[in-house]
Scaffold this motif. Structure first.
Motif, PDB file in Angstrom:
ATOM      1  N   THR A 155     -48.924 -28.094 -27.971  1.00 18.15           N
ATOM      2  CA  THR A 155     -49.077 -26.669 -28.287  1.00 18.15           C
ATOM      3  C   THR A 155     -49.460 -26.466 -29.743  1.00 18.15           C
ATOM      4  OG1 THR A 155     -47.448 -26.107 -26.577  1.00 18.15           O
ATOM      5  CG2 THR A 155     -47.904 -24.461 -28.271  1.00 18.15           C
ATOM      6  N   MET A 156     -48.749 -27.170 -30.632  1.00 19.01           N
ATOM      7  CA  MET A 156     -49.053 -27.033 -32.059  1.00 19.01           C
ATOM      8  C   MET A 156     -50.447 -27.571 -32.381  1.00 19.01           C
ATOM      9  SD  MET A 156     -45.465 -27.802 -34.040  1.00 19.01           S
ATOM     10  CE  MET A 156     -45.214 -29.391 -33.264  1.00 19.01           C
ATOM     11  N   LEU A 157     -50.836 -28.624 -31.695  1.00 18.84           N
ATOM     12  CA  LEU A 157     -52.174 -29.169 -31.931  1.00 18.84           C
ATOM     13  C   LEU A 157     -53.251 -28.177 -31.502  1.00 18.84           C
ATOM     14  CD1 LEU A 157     -54.000 -31.540 -32.736  1.00 18.84           C
ATOM     15  CD2 LEU A 157     -53.762 -32.421 -30.405  1.00 18.84           C
ATOM     16  N   ALA A 158     -53.071 -27.569 -30.310  1.00 14.79           N
ATOM     17  CA  ALA A 158     -54.053 -26.585 -29.840  1.00 14.79           C
ATOM     18  C   ALA A 158     -54.111 -25.391 -30.783  1.00 14.79           C
ATOM     19  CB  ALA A 158     -53.704 -26.140 -28.420  1.00 14.79           C
ATOM     20  N   ALA A 159     -52.917 -24.895 -31.170  1.00 11.19           N
ATOM     21  CA  ALA A 159     -52.890 -23.741 -32.079  1.00 11.19           C
ATOM     22  C   ALA A 159     -53.491 -24.094 -33.435  1.00 11.19           C
ATOM     23  CB  ALA A 159     -51.454 -23.252 -32.249  1.00 11.19           C
ATOM     24  N   SER A 160     -53.213 -25.304 -33.923  1.00 16.37           N
ATOM     25  CA  SER A 160     -53.754 -25.713 -35.227  1.00 16.37           C
ATOM     26  C   SER A 160     -55.267 -25.845 -35.175  1.00 16.37           C
ATOM     27  CB  SER A 160     -53.118 -27.027 -35.660  1.00 16.37           C
ATOM     28  OG  SER A 160     -51.715 -26.908 -35.775  1.00 16.37           O
ATOM     29  N   CYS A 161     -55.767 -26.428 -34.092  1.00 15.84           N
ATOM     30  CA  CYS A 161     -57.228 -26.568 -33.966  1.00 15.84           C
ATOM     31  C   CYS A 161     -57.908 -25.205 -33.922  1.00 15.84           C
ATOM     32  CB  CYS A 161     -57.565 -27.382 -32.706  1.00 15.84           C
ATOM     33  SG  CYS A 161     -57.090 -29.120 -32.796  1.00 15.84           S
ATOM     34  N   VAL A 162     -57.345 -24.296 -33.113  1.00 12.97           N
ATOM     35  CA  VAL A 162     -57.939 -22.957 -33.028  1.00 12.97           C
ATOM     36  C   VAL A 162     -57.812 -22.241 -34.368  1.00 12.97           C
ATOM     37  CG1 VAL A 162     -57.744 -20.699 -31.931  1.00 12.97           C
ATOM     38  CG2 VAL A 162     -57.589 -22.768 -30.559  1.00 12.97           C
ATOM     39  N   ALA A 163     -56.646 -22.375 -35.016  1.00 12.15           N
ATOM     40  CA  ALA A 163     -56.463 -21.731 -36.316  1.00 12.15           C
ATOM     41  C   ALA A 163     -57.458 -22.273 -37.331  1.00 12.15           C
ATOM     42  CB  ALA A 163     -55.029 -21.957 -36.804  1.00 12.15           C
TER      43      ALA A 163
ATOM     44  N   GLY B  58     -56.252 -14.969 -31.863  1.00 11.74           N
ATOM     45  CA  GLY B  58     -56.796 -16.200 -31.289  1.00 11.74           C
ATOM     46  C   GLY B  58     -55.803 -17.348 -31.344  1.00 11.74           C
ATOM     47  N   VAL B  59     -55.065 -17.447 -32.454  1.00 11.87           N
ATOM     48  CA  VAL B  59     -54.056 -18.503 -32.574  1.00 11.87           C
ATOM     49  C   VAL B  59     -52.949 -18.307 -31.549  1.00 11.87           C
ATOM     50  CG1 VAL B  59     -52.321 -19.496 -34.105  1.00 11.87           C
ATOM     51  CG2 VAL B  59     -54.576 -18.944 -35.002  1.00 11.87           C
ATOM     52  N   VAL B  60     -52.523 -17.049 -31.373  1.00  9.86           N
ATOM     53  CA  VAL B  60     -51.480 -16.772 -30.389  1.00  9.86           C
ATOM     54  C   VAL B  60     -51.955 -17.125 -28.986  1.00  9.86           C
ATOM     55  CG1 VAL B  60     -50.094 -14.951 -29.326  1.00  9.86           C
ATOM     56  CG2 VAL B  60     -50.381 -15.015 -31.808  1.00  9.86           C
ATOM     57  N   VAL B  61     -53.188 -16.704 -28.661  1.00  6.20           N
ATOM     58  CA  VAL B  61     -53.737 -17.033 -27.334  1.00  6.20           C
ATOM     59  C   VAL B  61     -53.845 -18.544 -27.174  1.00  6.20           C
ATOM     60  CG1 VAL B  61     -55.789 -16.854 -25.877  1.00  6.20           C
ATOM     61  CG2 VAL B  61     -54.947 -14.844 -27.091  1.00  6.20           C
ATOM     62  N   ALA B  62     -54.279 -19.244 -28.234  1.00  2.81           N
ATOM     63  CA  ALA B  62     -54.393 -20.702 -28.165  1.00  2.81           C
ATOM     64  C   ALA B  62     -53.033 -21.353 -27.961  1.00  2.81           C
ATOM     65  CB  ALA B  62     -55.048 -21.236 -29.439  1.00  2.81           C
ATOM     66  N   ALA B  63     -52.009 -20.823 -28.641  1.00  5.15           N
ATOM     67  CA  ALA B  63     -50.669 -21.384 -28.458  1.00  5.15           C
ATOM     68  C   ALA B  63     -50.172 -21.187 -27.032  1.00  5.15           C
ATOM     69  CB  ALA B  63     -49.707 -20.734 -29.459  1.00  5.15           C
ATOM     70  N   VAL B  64     -50.419 -19.973 -26.481  1.00  5.25           N
ATOM     71  CA  VAL B  64     -50.010 -19.710 -25.097  1.00  5.25           C
ATOM     72  C   VAL B  64     -50.778 -20.610 -24.141  1.00  5.25           C
ATOM     73  CG1 VAL B  64     -49.966 -17.978 -23.274  1.00  5.25           C
ATOM     74  CG2 VAL B  64     -49.331 -17.350 -25.620  1.00  5.25           C
ATOM     75  N   ALA B  65     -52.097 -20.705 -24.365  1.00  2.83           N
ATOM     76  CA  ALA B  65     -52.910 -21.568 -23.493  1.00  2.83           C
ATOM     77  C   ALA B  65     -52.489 -23.025 -23.646  1.00  2.83           C
ATOM     78  CB  ALA B  65     -54.391 -21.397 -23.826  1.00  2.83           C
TER      79      ALA B  65
END
Length: 463
Positions: free
Chosen positions: A20-28, A170-177
């Motif tokens: 989750t953190m990796l996806a959110a970090s990449c999107v961020a 976008g970061v929130v959506v990425a974290a949820v996804a």
């Protein structure tokens, strides 16, 4: 069973949280780069538009035919048409020729020097009033026009706020996804973890459910294969212990009976055994000791055959067979051997191969009648294999017994009255398989048993 406990202290982050953190970090990171690029691009364009607008207004003013027709020294009333900016007409000595005293543009030496410059124009940013200032030469004087940067900065601030909000969303959506993907994608890993913990805790070797055909599914399938191999090894171990206990029980019971009989005969006031009975009991005890010794030796050899492979060396099968024949002849009695050996070499364990060949020879001698012939043949075949065949003239193997002759502790009805543990041919099978070969059983030309061992190798010496 002792279970390994994880080290205490620093709390580890779960794999799901890391995904989750990796996806959110990449999107961020991606959003931050895109937003920064968009912000810098828009900022550059807005400031360029301000400069272009100021230059265009200054050029339109000084090049206007109406303003050009204004008599020298008169106030160029056409300048009043320049709206939204601060305007002043300045002489080279710095005096204000025209301008609203309440709303004058910034004037410095940079503007006064325009008259003497080759391009007769200049543009700069005034930090005090936070405005953009353009100056151009006009009929020997200097026309100065300034425009505040506050509207431009307000637009940039609004843009930064929008980009920040969009990026945060976008970061929130990425974290949820990422959480959803991690929960769904790592479900096989969680099942695998639970299965591993279950095996460690209970010893239950049931396979886990496998869905899909991706890498995690293949990992689960490999784990199931490992569980199957462990379960099979465990089952074979239990069967070996049970069979060994069953085989050991008979000679041990018989030996105990004989020893108790001998000890009872030594007590006073008890019937004494005759010398013939004592000799018979002694013979029985020696035979039972020999049987136990052979059984224990076979069990040790079979355990060694199940061990991991050792370092192989070049083996001359002719030499191995001849050494086994020398040992078999010493206890063959009236049984004869007919031998035909062709050169064959392979990488293997000489001791294991010699023990397997000796077991084949002893098995053939045991079932051969007095004066019978055991035929031994080592002959190369196609595709890099050779066959070692041992055939006897005994009663042969029944069709019902053929599928089981290489099973551990299996003995046919005819063999139960003969000495042996039922492990000899099992050792032969294990030795052949350890060397990449196989074993076969059938009927010989003389009506007896034919046991063949197929071994890979070459007819040329291995260097």
């Amino acid at each position: 069973m002792l279970l390994a406990t994880p080290p205490t202290g620093k709390k580890r982050v779960s794999l799901r949280s890391r995904v989750t953190m990796l996806a959110a970090s990449c999107v961020a990171g991606a959003v931050a780069l895109v937003s920064l690029g968009a912000y810098l691009t828009v900022k550059e364009n807005l400031y360029q538009q301000v400069d272009d607008s100021l230059r265009q207004k200054a050029q339109d003013t000084v090049q206007s035919e109406w303003i050009a027709q204004t008599p020298s020294g008169d106030v160029p009333v056409g300048l009043l048409g320049v709206s939204g900016v601060e305007v002043a007409l300045v002489s080279p000595d710095g005096s204000i020729l025209f301008g609203d005293p309440r709303n004058l543009p910034p004037i410095s030496s940079a503007e006064l020097a325009v008259v003497h410059e080759s391009d007769h124009s200049n543009i700069r940013t005034d930090q005090k009033k936070d405005s953009r200032v353009v100056s151009v030469a006009y009929q020997g004087d200097v026309l100065v026009i300034a425009q505040s940067l506050d509207p431009t900065k307000k637009q940039l601030g609004d843009l930064a706020l929008v980009l920040f909000l969009i990026g945060g969303a976008g970061v929130v959506v990425a974290a949820v996804a990422g959480t959803a993907v991690a929960r769904t994608g790592l479900a096989p890993v969680q099942r695998l973890t639970r299965a591993t913990e279950r095996v460690a805790r209970t010893g239950d070797l049931r396979p886990i459910q496998v869905d899909g055909d991706d890498e995690l599914a293949r990992l689960s399938h490999s784990f199931n294969l490992m569980l199957g191999a462990v379960a099979n090894a465990q089952m074979r171990q239990r069967q070996l212990v049970a069979d060994a206990g069953h085989e050991l029980r008979t000679p041990l019971t018989s030996m105990r009976t004989n020893l108790e009989l001998l000890l009872a005969a030594e007590k006073p006031d008890t019937p004494q055994l005759s010398e013939a009975d004592k000799v018979e009991i002694h013979s029985d005890v020696r035979a039972q000791l020999d049987e136990l010794t052979q059984l224990i030796g076979d069990l040790v050899e079979l355990a060694r055959e199940d061990a991991p492979p050792l370092t192989y060396e070049a083996v001359d099968m002719v030499e191995v067979v001849e050494q086994a024949l020398a040992r078999a002849r010493r206890r063959a009695g009236e049984v004869n051997f007919e031998v035909e050996l062709h050169p064959w070499f392979l990488l293997g364990e000489p001791h294991t191969l010699e023990r397997a060949v000796l077991n084949l020879l002893d098995n053939a001698v045991k079932f051969s009648p007095a004066g019978g012939t055991v035929r031994v043949e080592l002959r190369p075949a196609a595709d890099g294999y050779a066959f070692l065949q041992v055939a006897d003239a005994g009663p042969g193997i029944k069709d019902a017994d053929l599928p089981h002759v290489f099973d551990r502790f299996y003995r046919s009805d005819e063999a139960r009255t003969l000495p042996g543990s039922g492990l000899g041919l099992a050792i032969v099978k294990s030795a052949a398989e350890r060397h990449g070969g196989a074993v076969f059983a059938g009927r010989s030309a003389d009506g007896g048993a034919l046991i063949a061992m197929r071994l890979p190798g070459s007819s040329e010496p291995i260097l």
